[in-house]
Design a protein around this motif. Structure first.
Motif, short mmCIF file in Angstrom:
data_model
loop_
_atom_site.label_atom_id
_atom_site.label_comp_id
_atom_site.label_asym_id
_atom_site.label_seq_id
_atom_site.Cartn_x
_atom_site.Cartn_y
_atom_site.Cartn_z
N ALA A 219 -32.43 -18.64 -14.99
CA ALA A 219 -32.64 -17.45 -15.82
C ALA A 219 -33.18 -17.78 -17.21
CB ALA A 219 -31.33 -16.67 -15.95
N GLU A 220 -33.83 -16.78 -17.80
CA GLU A 220 -34.26 -16.90 -19.19
C GLU A 220 -33.08 -16.64 -20.13
OE1 GLU A 220 -37.19 -13.88 -19.37
OE2 GLU A 220 -38.68 -14.98 -18.23
N LEU A 221 -32.24 -15.67 -19.74
CA LEU A 221 -31.10 -15.29 -20.58
C LEU A 221 -30.07 -14.58 -19.71
CD1 LEU A 221 -31.07 -13.65 -24.08
CD2 LEU A 221 -30.00 -12.42 -22.19
N VAL A 222 -28.80 -14.85 -19.97
CA VAL A 222 -27.71 -14.10 -19.33
C VAL A 222 -26.77 -13.60 -20.43
CG1 VAL A 222 -27.80 -15.33 -17.14
CG2 VAL A 222 -26.32 -16.18 -18.97
N SER A 223 -26.16 -12.45 -20.19
CA SER A 223 -25.28 -11.86 -21.20
C SER A 223 -24.18 -11.07 -20.52
CB SER A 223 -26.09 -10.94 -22.13
OG SER A 223 -25.24 -10.18 -22.96
N ILE A 224 -22.97 -11.13 -21.09
CA ILE A 224 -21.86 -10.30 -20.64
C ILE A 224 -21.22 -9.67 -21.87
CG2 ILE A 224 -19.60 -10.24 -19.51
CD1 ILE A 224 -20.47 -12.54 -17.75
N ASN A 225 -21.26 -8.35 -21.93
CA ASN A 225 -20.67 -7.59 -23.03
C ASN A 225 -21.12 -8.11 -24.40
OD1 ASN A 225 -19.16 -5.65 -24.36
ND2 ASN A 225 -17.24 -6.79 -24.22
N GLY A 226 -22.40 -8.39 -24.53
CA GLY A 226 -22.96 -8.80 -25.82
C GLY A 226 -22.97 -10.29 -26.07
N LEU A 227 -22.17 -11.06 -25.35
CA LEU A 227 -22.22 -12.52 -25.48
C LEU A 227 -23.38 -13.03 -24.62
CD1 LEU A 227 -18.44 -13.46 -25.16
CD2 LEU A 227 -19.83 -13.49 -27.23
N TYR A 228 -24.22 -13.89 -25.16
CA TYR A 228 -25.39 -14.31 -24.40
C TYR A 228 -25.61 -15.81 -24.52
CZ TYR A 228 -27.99 -14.91 -28.74
OH TYR A 228 -28.40 -15.35 -29.97
N LYS A 229 -26.38 -16.32 -23.57
CA LYS A 229 -26.88 -17.68 -23.63
C LYS A 229 -28.30 -17.69 -23.08
CE LYS A 229 -22.93 -20.83 -23.64
NZ LYS A 229 -22.31 -22.01 -22.98
N VAL A 230 -29.14 -18.48 -23.71
CA VAL A 230 -30.50 -18.66 -23.20
C VAL A 230 -30.54 -19.93 -22.36
CG1 VAL A 230 -31.59 -17.41 -25.07
CG2 VAL A 230 -31.18 -19.85 -25.33
#
Length: 258
Positions: A219-230
């Motif tokens: 993935a380019e980016l994943v996020s759960i409830n505003g927390l993200y990682k690239v």
């Protein structure tokens, strides 16, 4: 007449000192996914920071240079904002139709007492009917609750580059791959039965328990409830592998499936 309420999913950015490092994170997201902030509602959250207006101007100018347009600022009174700044913004609650009270509605409380009294008399005279009606109402209420439960969205084909799947009311399941440049947004969890190469944002309705599953993580980016990682921050052991992503103690946890 009715005033219509309408809700949108907005990205909330919280600036942190030193701003140079914070802008570095923004630049990393843009370099990885150039269109990430384009045509997105952006809210700047500065609650509890006691940010100086001069610093706020610096943040807004830096975002403008990156073509990130802020639609509102949460945490600063409107009287402190300078002309030309985005308006003060707060709340974030779900909206619905708002009806203007009319004369008939204003008269309703007076009629209510009379109807309540008649209802009490009927209840005393016919206790069996009242009990049956109460049971029927309970059944209808339970049925209504089930109908109002969030429903899952199933996408039975791949999500191609440039496409955006948005379902803030529940889970999203994609039977196929999510291409680079594509995006899946869900109020609940996201299930990808294929390679996840684009962006996946789960729990956007405030659900910390939301999760992301995919059969291949790229993935380019994943996020759960505003927390993200690239992608640059992913654990290498799960890259290009079946993966499960969850939120725990304000951090994203990556786990290999199988």
């Amino acid at each position: 007449m009715k005033f219509k309420g309408k809700s949108f999913i907005a990205i909330v950015l919280t600036p942190e000192q030193p701003f140079a490092d914070w802008f570095g994170e923004i630049d990393r997201i843009i370099s990885r996914s150039p269109g990430f902030f384009i045509d997105r509602p952006i809210i700047l959250d500065v609650r509890g920071q006691r940010i100086a207006i001069e610093d706020l101007e610096t943040v807004l100018a830096g975002l403008a240079e990156r073509s990130v347009r802020v639609m509102g600022i949460d945490g600063v009174a409107g009287t402190r904002l300078k002309p030309g700044m985005p308006p003060s913004f707060s709340g974030g609650r779900l909206t619905s139709d708002v009806e203007v009270p009319d004369a008939q509605a204003a008269a309703a409380p007076a009629d209510k007492d009379e109807k309540q009294g008649a209802s009490n008399v009927a209840s005393s005279a016919e206790p069996k009917d009242a009990a049956e009606k109460k049971a029927a109402n309970g059944t209808q209420s339970a049925k209504s609750d089930r109908e109002n439960e969030p429903k899952a969205l199933v996408v039975s084909e791949p999500v191609r580059s440039g496409q955006r799947i948005m379902h803030p009311e529940g889970d999203v399941t994609v039977i196929g791959a999510v291409s680079s440049g594509a995006e899946v947004i869900a109020g609940g969890s996201i299930h990808i039965y294929g390679a996840l190469r684009g962006r996946a944002l789960a729990g956007v309705a405030g659900d910390d328990d939301a999760r992301i599953y995919c059969t291949k993580l790229d993935a380019e980016l994943v996020s759960i409830n505003g927390l993200y990682k690239v992608a640059d921050d992913f654990d290498e052991t799960v890259m290009n592998e079946p993966a499960h992503i969850r939120c725990e103690k304000e951090a994203l946890i990556f786990e290999k499936l199988g």
